[in-house]
Scaffold this motif. Structure first.
Motif, mmCIF file in Angstrom:
data_model
loop_
_atom_site.group_PDB
_atom_site.id
_atom_site.type_symbol
_atom_site.label_atom_id
_atom_site.label_comp_id
_atom_site.label_asym_id
_atom_site.label_seq_id
_atom_site.Cartn_x
_atom_site.Cartn_y
_atom_site.Cartn_z
ATOM 1 N N TYR A 1 -57.488 -19.382 92.583
ATOM 2 C CA TYR A 1 -58.874 -19.835 92.422
ATOM 3 C C TYR A 1 -59.585 -19.977 93.768
ATOM 4 O O TYR A 1 -60.812 -20.119 93.808
ATOM 5 C CB TYR A 1 -58.909 -21.177 91.682
ATOM 6 N N LEU A 2 -58.806 -19.968 94.851
ATOM 7 C CA LEU A 2 -59.407 -20.076 96.182
ATOM 8 C C LEU A 2 -60.038 -18.760 96.629
ATOM 9 O O LEU A 2 -60.844 -18.740 97.559
ATOM 10 C CB LEU A 2 -58.336 -20.510 97.187
ATOM 11 N N ALA A 3 -59.703 -17.658 95.991
ATOM 12 C CA ALA A 3 -60.218 -16.343 96.398
ATOM 13 C C ALA A 3 -61.746 -16.332 96.329
ATOM 14 O O ALA A 3 -62.324 -16.679 95.297
ATOM 15 C CB ALA A 3 -59.646 -15.257 95.504
ATOM 16 N N SER B 1 -56.255 -27.129 90.824
ATOM 17 C CA SER B 1 -57.051 -25.946 90.493
ATOM 18 C C SER B 1 -58.541 -26.191 90.725
ATOM 19 O O SER B 1 -59.251 -25.313 91.229
ATOM 20 C CB SER B 1 -56.804 -25.536 89.038
ATOM 21 N N VAL B 2 -59.020 -27.376 90.388
ATOM 22 C CA VAL B 2 -60.442 -27.691 90.598
ATOM 23 C C VAL B 2 -60.760 -27.739 92.094
ATOM 24 O O VAL B 2 -61.797 -27.236 92.539
ATOM 25 C CB VAL B 2 -60.812 -29.018 89.910
ATOM 26 N N ILE B 3 -59.862 -28.316 92.869
ATOM 27 C CA ILE B 3 -60.088 -28.385 94.319
ATOM 28 C C ILE B 3 -60.121 -26.977 94.918
ATOM 29 O O ILE B 3 -60.992 -26.652 95.743
ATOM 30 C CB ILE B 3 -58.994 -29.232 94.993
ATOM 31 N N PHE B 4 -59.195 -26.126 94.503
ATOM 32 C CA PHE B 4 -59.189 -24.751 94.992
ATOM 33 C C PHE B 4 -60.487 -24.037 94.626
ATOM 34 O O PHE B 4 -61.072 -23.317 95.446
ATOM 35 C CB PHE B 4 -57.996 -23.988 94.430
ATOM 36 N N MET B 5 -60.921 -24.235 93.394
ATOM 37 C CA MET B 5 -62.136 -23.543 92.954
ATOM 38 C C MET B 5 -63.360 -24.061 93.700
ATOM 39 O O MET B 5 -64.218 -23.279 94.113
ATOM 40 C CB MET B 5 -62.317 -23.755 91.440
ATOM 41 N N PHE B 6 -63.440 -25.365 93.884
ATOM 42 C CA PHE B 6 -64.589 -25.915 94.607
ATOM 43 C C PHE B 6 -64.590 -25.415 96.055
ATOM 44 O O PHE B 6 -65.636 -25.069 96.603
ATOM 45 C CB PHE B 6 -64.533 -27.445 94.578
#
Length: 755
Positions: A371-373, A475-480
């Motif tokens: 999700y960090l991509a 996952s939320v932290i990676f996405m943010f």
């Protein structure tokens, strides 16, 4: 002039040092499409095409063999579950004791005893010494009895609570009991209110040690409405007694958490890329079977996966090219140049590279690092540098690529989770950035990507049967973080693309419109009349350009700079002249014409020296095209007639050198420039006069073939005239009046008679 509505691209681009022909070469276009196919093929083939090896049973492997996909490692999984359970620390639960109710009971009992006159003060002291501490014990016993067998608190937790409270029970000083019998009902009423508030406030937070809160009692009581010292002292002691710990070690919850940690521990997998067989290792039957199950045996190799990946790549390329051309034709704009396709290829390559780099960091500790991509980076760059339409189809392709490249577990060809999130963030980025006018808009779009992407990830995690809190947060932290990373990358890459490909984006145009730009400051301070004229032309040209689908912002900014060449000789232009007079009155018409003509070339040179983009320079150089300076020409004719000499010049000597307008934007700025000057030369013009002079200016330029090298159509010229008429009213400026047709005709006849 072209009669076909084929338009100019809204963002003209050029590549320094490139040959002019390759930009529209069909062969180069096919080569670029082939490169797109190669890019897509090599991007997704590692996920879909396993490498095969020549393996011999019971022989040593001559190389390391890596797993093309994931395999479950049961032993390591059990070990990981035990480690996860050990990492779970003791869990403390909060018990809602409602301590204010306890102090309320104590005050009620005190009030009852104090009102009983049959009991002596000495007896009351003895009763308080015994009853008040017992009230605490009884309160806890009643609480435990009421909650036994309930789902709220386990028996183990209630037993732990009794033990801890007993160990932290507060002892009231002896002298306090002697003060209590002397309290009146009014005093007790006020003390009860203060005591309840103090206890409620201090027990509102979790307490493992009651003494921590008891130390704060004196401060709160002293700050209350109680005025007598005795009242404050008694309330302090009773409040300390009523304050009890409310956070206790929960053995059952801790054990449940350990079980949950085991259940939520992801299975340990032989990850894609992990070494299955080391070089020199003997291939046993079990290893051979595993290699066979992974499709790594060359003897059973199939070329069907390669064919499938190739078809995928061709479909992706055709979708990108076909939609790009379709939307261009629908908008009536010129076909995209090969330079734009090169830039698009580079953006796709960068975006795919970042996806692969993030995929390489996937691990058990970071299962949702995908999700960090910064998937939305490509969509934002395409939208900013090209247009929204190609940005949308690029978003669709980035969604498919992300669901392939980030699909590390490979349970299916496409990973729905990454595909769904990629769709949300890419389309959000396009919608958030397509009308960006400032660099800060990129950061705002990045935040929008973070927010919408985080909501999408949260939705996916919550629909799981038993979502892990740790995985959800991770996952939320990676996405943010991905949204913020996307904004940083776009801000950093934008100057590279603008400089390398000569892109004149909306963001760059807005920056150039800043009045603090050195050239605009120079224009304002040295030629204020020209500066005001340029602003008016900007308003006119922007409205006209938008009416025919041209780049209105480019016209506005180009108008700001189109007359910057006048700063070299400001007093020779009437808008900058003061009461000292017009210097052209004392000059030879030929000299005057050369001064006027020079401002276009001077302006282009100044813009080039300040490294302004070529489209802005083109507007400054082309806005007059090869138009004819009628005023000075006929002034020269008149002087020759009066002096009785033969003309030594032609009309070409009084024409701008050009080039003619090469784009709609240059032509529109030229029309707006002429219209603004002409209308301001009129005294109290009427709407009919304005409409007539606008039509005359456009017709004269049309008859003079000034639009032969750009793509303006007759229908668009009608729209431009109508828009200028609606916009120009009220924007007048003092200028030289152009000679009307009668005077020009009279001068021509005089010239013919003399000849």
């Amino acid at each position: 002039m072209s009669r076909k509505n084929s338009g100019q691209p809204s963002n003209p681009i050029s590549l320094s040092g490139a040959a002019a022909g390759w930009k529209h070469s069909a062969a180069m276009r096919w080569l670029l499409l082939l490169l797109f196919v190669f890019l897509f093929y090599f991007s997704i083939s590692p996920r879909l095409v396993p490498e095969t090896y020549d393996i011999t049973l019971n022989a040593k492997s001559d190389k390391d063999i890596k797993a093309p996909r994931q395999e479950l490692d049961e032993k390591a999984t059990l070990q990981a579950q035990d480690e996860a359970a050990e990492k779970v620390g003791p869990i403390y639960s909060i018990v809602a004791l409602r301590n204010e109710a306890l102090i309320d009971e104590i005050f009620t009992r005190i009030e009852e005893l104090n009102l009983d006159d049959l009991i002596t003060v000495s007896d009351k002291v003895d009763i308080y010494r015994r009853v008040i501490p017992e009230r605490v014990d009884q309160y806890i016993v009643n609480f435990v009895t009421a909650n036994k067998g309930s789902e709220t608190y386990s028996e183990g937790l209630l037993a732990e609570m009794e033990s801890v409270i007993l160990s932290q029970k507060y002892s009231i000083p002896e002298e306090t009991f002697y003060k209590i019998p002397n309290l009146t009902s009014d005093q007790l009423l006020e003390m009860r209110s203060v005591g309840r508030e103090v206890v409620r406030k201090l027990t509102g937070e979790s307490l493992t040690q009651a003494e921590t809160a008891r130390t704060k009692v004196a401060e709160l009581v002293n700050a209350s409405s109680l005025s007598q010292r005795t009242e404050r002292e008694i309330v302090q002691e009773l409040a300390r007694l009523a304050i009890l710990p409310n956070k206790f070690y929960d053995k059952q919850a801790t054990e449940d958490a350990k079980v949950e940690a085991k259940q939520n521990t992801p299975p340990v997998l032989i990850k894609q890329g992990d070494i299955v067989v080391k070089a020199g290792q003997v291939i046993t039957d079990s290893i051979y079977e595993r290699l066979d199950s992974l499709g790594l045996l060359q003897e059973r190799k199939s070329y069907l996966p390669q064919l499938g990946v190739l078809l995928f790549s061709i479909i992706f390329t055709l979708a990108l090219y076909g939609y790009g051309e379709l939307t261009t034709n629908a908008a009536g704009a010129q076909k995209r140049t090969n330079v734009q396709w090169v830039m698009l290829l580079l953006i796709f390559a960068l975006n795919i590279l970042f996806m692969h780099l993030v995929a390489l960091t996937h691990s058990e500790e970071w299962p949702f690092v995908g999700y960090l991509a910064p998937i939305a980076m490509g969509s934002m760059l395409v939208t900013l540098l090209l247009d929204m339409h190609i940005g949308l189809v690029s978003s669709f392709l980035f969604t498919l690529l992300a669901s392939l490249i980030l699909n590390v577990e490979q349970e299916h060809i496409f990973d729905f989770h990454y595909g769904f999130v990629a769709a949300v963030v890419t389309f959000t980025s396009v919608l958030a950035i397509h009308r960006a006018s400032q660099r800060s808009s990129i950061l705002k779009a990045g935040i929008m990507v973070s927010l919408f992407g985080s909501v999408a990830v949260l939705a996916l995690m919550l629909v799981n049967p038993e979502p892990s809190r740790v995985q959800l947060v991770q996952s939320v932290i990676f996405m943010f973080s991905s949204g913020l990373l996307t904004a940083v990358l776009v801000i950093g890459l934008m100057p590279f693309f603008e400089v390398t490909f000569g892109i004149l984006s909306a963001l760059k145009l807005v920056e150039l419109s800043n009045p603090n730009h050195p050239l605009l400051r120079k224009l304002l301070t040295e030629t204020p009349g020209t500066y005001h004229h340029s602003l008016m032309v900007g308003n006119l040209s922007e409205a006209a350009a938008e009416s025919v689908g041209a780049n209105g912002l480019l016209c506005r900014v180009g108008s700001f700079y189109h007359d910057v060449g006048k700063t070299k000789r400001p007093l020779y232009f009437i808008e900058n002249q003061n009461a000292s007079g017009n210097p052209h009155d004392k000059l030879d018409p030929k000299v005057s014409a050369s001064i006027i003509i020079a401002h276009a070339k001077d302006g282009a040179d100044m813009l080039k020296a300040h490294k302004l983009p070529k489209p802005i320079r083109d507007i400054a150089e082309q806005h007059h095209g090869t138009t004819f300076l009628k005023y000075f020409y006929y002034k020269a004719v008149k002087q020759a007639q009066e002096q009785g000499v033969e003309n030594q010049w032609t009309e070409d000597d009084y024409r701008y050198p050009g080039p003619k307008a090469q784009s709609k934007e240059s032509a529109i700025v030229g029309i707006a420039d002429c219209v603004e000057a002409a209308v301001r030369s009129l005294n109290h013009p009427k709407v009919e006069q304005i409409e007539e002079i606008i039509g005359k200016i456009i017709k004269d330029r049309l008859d003079d073939n000034q639009y032969n090298e750009c793509d303006l159509t007759l229908r668009e010229l009608d729209k431009i005239a109508e828009t200028l008429k609606e916009t120009v009213i009220g924007m007048f400026h003092s200028r030289i009046e152009y000679p009307d047709d009668k005077e020009i005709k009279k001068m021509k006849e005089a010239k013919e008679i003399r000849a």
